[in-house]
Motif scaffolding. Structure first.
Motif, mmCIF file in Angstrom:
data_model
loop_
_atom_site.group_PDB
_atom_site.id
_atom_site.type_symbol
_atom_site.label_atom_id
_atom_site.label_comp_id
_atom_site.label_asym_id
_atom_site.label_seq_id
_atom_site.Cartn_x
_atom_site.Cartn_y
_atom_site.Cartn_z
ATOM 1 N N ALA A 1 29.994 59.859 49.034
ATOM 2 C CA ALA A 1 29.983 60.959 50.004
ATOM 3 C C ALA A 1 29.841 62.299 49.308
ATOM 4 C CB ALA A 1 31.253 60.910 50.848
ATOM 5 N N PHE A 2 30.505 62.481 48.145
ATOM 6 C CA PHE A 2 30.371 63.744 47.402
ATOM 7 C C PHE A 2 28.975 63.865 46.787
ATOM 8 C CE2 PHE A 2 35.055 64.282 47.406
ATOM 9 C CZ PHE A 2 35.099 65.634 47.733
ATOM 10 N N SER B 1 34.076 69.299 50.400
ATOM 11 C CA SER B 1 35.075 68.281 50.759
ATOM 12 C C SER B 1 34.378 67.144 51.496
ATOM 13 C CB SER B 1 36.183 68.877 51.637
ATOM 14 O OG SER B 1 35.629 69.425 52.823
ATOM 15 N N VAL B 2 35.152 66.126 51.777
ATOM 16 C CA VAL B 2 34.651 64.964 52.515
ATOM 17 C C VAL B 2 35.614 64.681 53.659
ATOM 18 C CG1 VAL B 2 34.310 62.459 52.433
ATOM 19 C CG2 VAL B 2 33.411 63.899 50.599
ATOM 20 N N MET B 3 35.048 64.469 54.833
ATOM 21 C CA MET B 3 35.875 64.088 55.983
ATOM 22 C C MET B 3 35.775 62.576 56.178
ATOM 23 S SD MET B 3 35.812 65.317 59.973
ATOM 24 C CE MET B 3 34.250 64.558 60.339
ATOM 25 N N ASN C 1 42.654 58.393 43.244
ATOM 26 C CA ASN C 1 42.494 57.701 41.964
ATOM 27 C C ASN C 1 43.788 57.054 41.487
ATOM 28 O OD1 ASN C 1 39.670 58.223 41.228
ATOM 29 N ND2 ASN C 1 40.315 60.370 41.247
ATOM 30 N N LYS C 2 44.936 57.466 42.070
ATOM 31 C CA LYS C 2 46.229 56.948 41.617
ATOM 32 C C LYS C 2 46.861 56.000 42.630
ATOM 33 C CE LYS C 2 47.211 61.016 38.756
ATOM 34 N NZ LYS C 2 48.135 62.133 38.483
ATOM 35 N N LYS D 1 37.546 67.923 46.243
ATOM 36 C CA LYS D 1 36.761 67.466 45.109
ATOM 37 C C LYS D 1 37.586 66.695 44.088
ATOM 38 C CE LYS D 1 33.044 70.878 45.120
ATOM 39 N NZ LYS D 1 32.354 71.930 44.344
ATOM 40 N N SER D 2 38.889 66.962 44.068
ATOM 41 C CA SER D 2 39.751 66.253 43.114
ATOM 42 C C SER D 2 40.232 64.911 43.680
ATOM 43 C CB SER D 2 40.955 67.124 42.745
ATOM 44 O OG SER D 2 41.747 67.379 43.898
#
Length: 976
Positions: free
Chosen positions: A416-417, A456-458, A402-403, A374-375
């Protein structure tokens, strides 16, 4: 698989007879199962996508030559847009209704199942029209088994579609079996007191035989009414004893294999129903051995595996009425429990193998896989992902999306989330290495214990850099070759090995008049000229058999009915699936052919001109003598009308011979044209009406504005007269001739082989018998005629005259319908013309006196003309060449008894002719009146007689009236 989670949850609540309180350990187990299935399903979808892409690439890259098509688990068909099966690869034979080789050239739209047929048709239309992929699910009974399939339709190109058929029957069965298995596990606490050693044995050992022995041992020990118990399994046409308790050895030996179709065991399995007997007298199945054993009661129940009876279990007793309804129900439950236990054992092993396969797939998959929390951090990945990014497992785990330097996938992960299954393709710049590449990623949400919570995302990532580069090159090549094909002046054709059109370049419409769709699928030989057909078939067959380049020139039918000359070349080639095709180019050389034919005609005419020149000169001199003498005879016999008529007839015959000479003279190179400006319409009407006088043929005029032309009136009259004569002869019973004219502006693109400019187009169309196709190309050839009394010079002469007027004459005809001649003559900008001919009121019989000088080398001609001129009233001196003429003229000039005029022959063999003589005479006397006379000249002197110093001209042969006309203008000249 989400529906499985809910179904299991409801089933547990119902079994526990509770509504809200479900034990926590069951929920934990259920959630674990659900998560496992979600991962398994996501992985399946990822593999399906990989297969989908691979299938397209395999087809386009000709991979089947390396045997990979046969290793694909899916059944793959290549069809055209009409449903015709072009190829069939991959899959298992058990999935096919027909052997693989029998599918070729069959049509999907012809299968008997109407529902599947309609869905295939709908999917094909969707793929063709919207260019999107299509899919649907269906089921079929194959070899007595219900199978479930998913069909996916992918567009390969504009003419072909790939159908990928996936069999998911086993997946459905596995899901059903696993559901039953998990239900049994979930019931453990509730039914622990009633679970027998049968179910316990399934947990203790995976060995089916051990489970079977434990089961019948438990029943034999715990059920007092059971004296004998046995389990049989069907193997082929026999029932084989697998386990038993209570039987003596002699009986066991007899029933090891039961092959009797009427036995209890075979009937139980065959009917799939339990048999309950409590009285041997009522039994019709128990065999001799069973009766010897003393069996009085028994219950036999089939054992079902995968929905089919595959064996049976018997409980037997030597006591009548030993088993009641409870025993009957118990045995049926026991048989079901045995089947469930066997299935559980077998599928537990399958599940363990599946889990191991999943792990292996994740780690060893050629596609890169990662898990994102999620992060937005990568918490897991396989080695393929590290390889793609040219990095390491350690450098990738823990990366925050994000970085990263390139955040292209951040918005897609967010979707996806939010519950979407996303596919994203982008050019990506890696953060852990210098890699810059094209990536395609499929991101799938993974749900936790709570169905609504995405934990989570795959992501399944594929490096498509090489494919993108190849696609770009392919697109560039396609664009380049498409532009070449679309802009070439040649027709480009792809043909099958039997000679059918498979493709034609767009310019076929411009060159041949046909739309591409009208020719696709038809034979290339259908429209070839009959005279060229045999050679074309032979050449095409030879190129196919010898796999060589071929070439020939032939005629092909244009849609408007014309024949087009085409220069053909082509070469066969073999496709990736060993089909022979040919690429053919066709260059339209019709104009070139027409020009060659025109050149050949001109060469024929020029050859004839050599002969015509000599004949015309000599023959006209002879005719001049004949006609002149006839005229003299007529003058002397004015009172004898009968003789005068005979002389007149001879004169007319001589003049017809003169007409023939004039036609021959027309062929002579440089033959004279005496052009004058005139308005064409007036001339046409006058000439045509005169030619039709006394005939049974009528004429219809449809003329445009009256335009000015510059023509030789006599020669164009000859052309018109020839064409009208032909039209009359083509309509012996009468008919109509249509005369039309219109002004046409011709350009270089008009295809008429004429200089660009303004022309008058004259059409002479009859309703006659027409001209046969084999004759029409020869119609303008000298001496070619189909008439018994024809000379064959009329149309050849007309052709030559029009050509010398810088024009063009063409012909078209259909047998039985008529013939049309079309003439193009150049217009002039002037709208008025001057006509130097005398008016009808002029008196040609005025008193003619004076002295004339005659120069000619023909003695008879000189003598005859002298007599004729003297008869008219002139004094005549004669000379044989230019030198004598100049001497005589100079002498007369000095004596003040000069000549009124000098008649000079144009050509004097071996001496000074008319052109040189007139120059010298003009030097002596600029006011001299010189008349040129000629039967033929290789120079255009007659046409431009004034430019050469002559005052008038006489064409041999000439009549006395023509001579008087010329002398009349002479008198008018001297009269001032």
């Amino acid at each position: 698989m989400d529906h499985l989670h809910s179904l299991l949850k409801r089933q547990i609540k119902r079994n526990l007879k509770e509504t809200d309180d479900v034990p926590e350990d069951f929920l934990n187990l259920l959630n674990s199962i659900s998560e496992a299935y979600k991962s398994f399903d996501d992985d399946r979808n990822m593999l399906e996508r990989s297969l989908e892409l691979s299938s397209e690439e395999l087809l386009s890259a000709n991979i089947e030559q390396r045997g990979l098509f046969q290793s694909l688990p899916d059944l793959i068909f290549v069809i055209d847009i009409n449903g015709l099966i072009l190829d069939c690869r991959g899959g298992n034979e058990s999935d096919m209704l027909l052997p693989r080789k029998e599918y070729r050239n069959k049509n999907f739209l012809g299968i008997p199942n109407e529902d599947i047929r309609a869905r295939i048709r709908e999917s094909i239309e969707k793929v063709v029209k919207s260019k999107e992929n299509a899919s649907f699910e269906y089921s079929l009974d194959i070899y007595g088994k219900r199978n479930f399939y998913e069909a996916r339709l992918l567009k390969l190109d504009d003419k072909r579609i790939i159908i990928v058929i996936k069999n998911f029957t086993e997946r459905i069965k596995t899901e059903e079996i696993l559901m039953n298995n998990f239900l049994e596990i979930s019931k453990k606490n509730l039914y622990e007191s009633i679970l027998s050693s049968v179910s316990q044995s399934a947990h203790n050992t995976p060995d089916v035989d051990e489970i079977m022995n434990t089961t019948i041992e438990s029943v034999f020990d715990q059920v007092d009414s059971v004296e004998f118990i046995s389990v049989f399994q069907v193997e082929g046409d026999n029932a084989v004893l697998k386990s038993q308790r209570g039987y003596p050895d002699w009986f066991t030996e007899k029933i090891k294999v039961i092959d009797s179709p009427t036995s209890v065991t075979r009937q139980c399995v065959k009917n799939g129903q339990s048999i309950h007997v409590n009285n041997p007298d009522e039994d019709s199945y128990l065999g001799k051995a069973g009766r010897e054993l003393g069996i009085k009661s028994y219950v036999s129940t089939p054992i079902f595996l995968h929905g089919r009876p595959t064996g049976c279990i018997h409980i037997q007793s030597t006591i009548t009425d030993a088993f009641d309804k409870n025993d009957f129900n118990f045995l049926e439950s026991l048989s079901q429990q045995i089947a469930n236990t066997i299935n559980t054992s077998l599928h537990a092993q399958a599940l363990r193998e599946s889990e191991q396969r999943y792990k292996t797939l994740f780690e060893q998959s050629p596609d890169a896989i990662c898990i994102i929390d999620k992060s937005f951090r990568i918490i897991h990945c396989n080695q393929s992902l590290a390889d793609i990014f040219q990095s390491s497992f350690e450098n990738i785990i823990g990366l925050d999306l994000n970085k990263l330097k390139d955040k292209a996938f951040v918005p897609v992960v967010e979707r996806a989330f939010n519950g979407e299954i996303c596919t994203h393709t982008t050019y990506y710049e890696a953060s852990t290495s210098s890699a810059k590449l094209w990536l395609s990623a499929r991101l799938v949400p993974i749900y936790g214990k709570d169905e609504d919570e995405i934990i989570s995302v795959m992501g399944v990532v594929e490096d498509i850099t090489e494919r993108k580069i190849a696609e770009t090159k392919l697109k560039d090549n396609e664009t380049r070759f498409r532009r070449i094909v679309e802009n070439t002046t040649d027709i480009i054709v792809e043909a099958s090995f039997e000679g059918k059109f498979l493709y034609l370049s767009p310019n076929v419409k411009e060159i041949m008049g046909y739309e591409e769709e009208e020719l696709i699928g038809t034979s290339i030989f259908d429209r070839i000229h009959p005279d060229d057909l045999a050679a074309a078939i032979k050449e095409f067959s030879g190129t196919i058999q010898e796999m060589r380049k071929g070439a020939m020139t032939l005629r092909m039918h244009h849609k408007n009915g014309d024949w087009k000359w085409l220069d053909i070349s082509g070469r066969p080639y073999t496709t990736s699936d060993n089909i022979i095709k040919s690429v053919i180019t066709a260059n339209d050389i019709t104009d070139k052919k027409n020009q060659e034919e025109e050149t050949i005609k001109l060469q024929k005419l020029e050859s004839l001109s050599v002969l015509a020149g000599g004949i015309a000169h000599d023959f006209n001199n002879i005719l001049t003598v004949v006609i002149s003498n006839l005229s003299l005879a007529e003058m002397h016999l004015e009172g004898n009308s009968e003789v005068v008529e005979m002389i007149s007839s001879a004169q007319r015959a001589s003049m017809r011979a003169s007409d023939l000479t004039n036609q021959l003279r027309t062929f002579a190179k440089g033959s004279s044209l005496i052009k004058q400006e005139m308005l064409l319409n007036t001339f046409l009407e006058k000439s045509i009406k005169f030619a039709l006088m006394g005939s049974n043929v009528s004429c219809e005029f449809n003329l445009s504005e009256d335009v000015a032309v510059e023509i030789d009136e006599n020669q164009i009259s000859q052309v018109v007269n020839n064409l009208i004569i032909n039209a009359k002869q083509a309509m012996p019973n009468g008919g109509l001739i249509k005369i039309t004219s219109q002004v046409a502006e011709l350009t270089e693109e008009s295809g008429h082989n004429l200089e660009p400019g303004k022309y008058i187009k004259i059409s002479i169309e009859d309703e006659g018998v027409g001209i046969a196709g084999e004759n029409i190309t020869k119609i303008f050839d000298p001496y070619y005629t189909t008439k018994e009394k024809g000379s064959g010079l009329g149309l050849a002469t007309s052709y030559s005259i029009i050509q010398k007027h810088d024009g063009l004459i063409t012909v078209s005809s259909k047998l039985g319908e008529g013939t049309e001649f079309v003439i193009h003559l150049p217009c002039i900008s002037k709208h008025l013309y001057s006509n130097n001919l005398h008016s009808e009121g002029d008196n040609m019989d005025v008193n003619q006196q004076g002295k004339l000088l005659l120069m000619d080398d023909e003695e008879e001609l000189v003598e005859t003309l002298s007599l004729m001129l003297k008869k008219i009233g002139y004094e005549v001196d004669t000379t044989r060449n230019g030198n004598e003429a100049i001497s005589a003229y100079n002498k007369a000039l000095k004596s003040s008894n000069s000549y009124l005029a000098v008649i000079l022959d144009l050509t004097i063999p071996g001496g000074m002719g008319g052109v040189e003589t007139v120059k010298k005479l003009k030097e002596l006397d600029p006011d001299s009146y010189c008349i040129v006379s000629s039967g033929y000249s290789a120079d255009p002197v007659i046409e431009q007689y004034r430019e050469h110093g002559f005052s008038d001209y006489l064409n041999k042969p000439f009549s006395v009236n023509k001579l008087k006309e010329v002398l009349h203008k002479l008198q008018k000249h001297h009269a001032g």
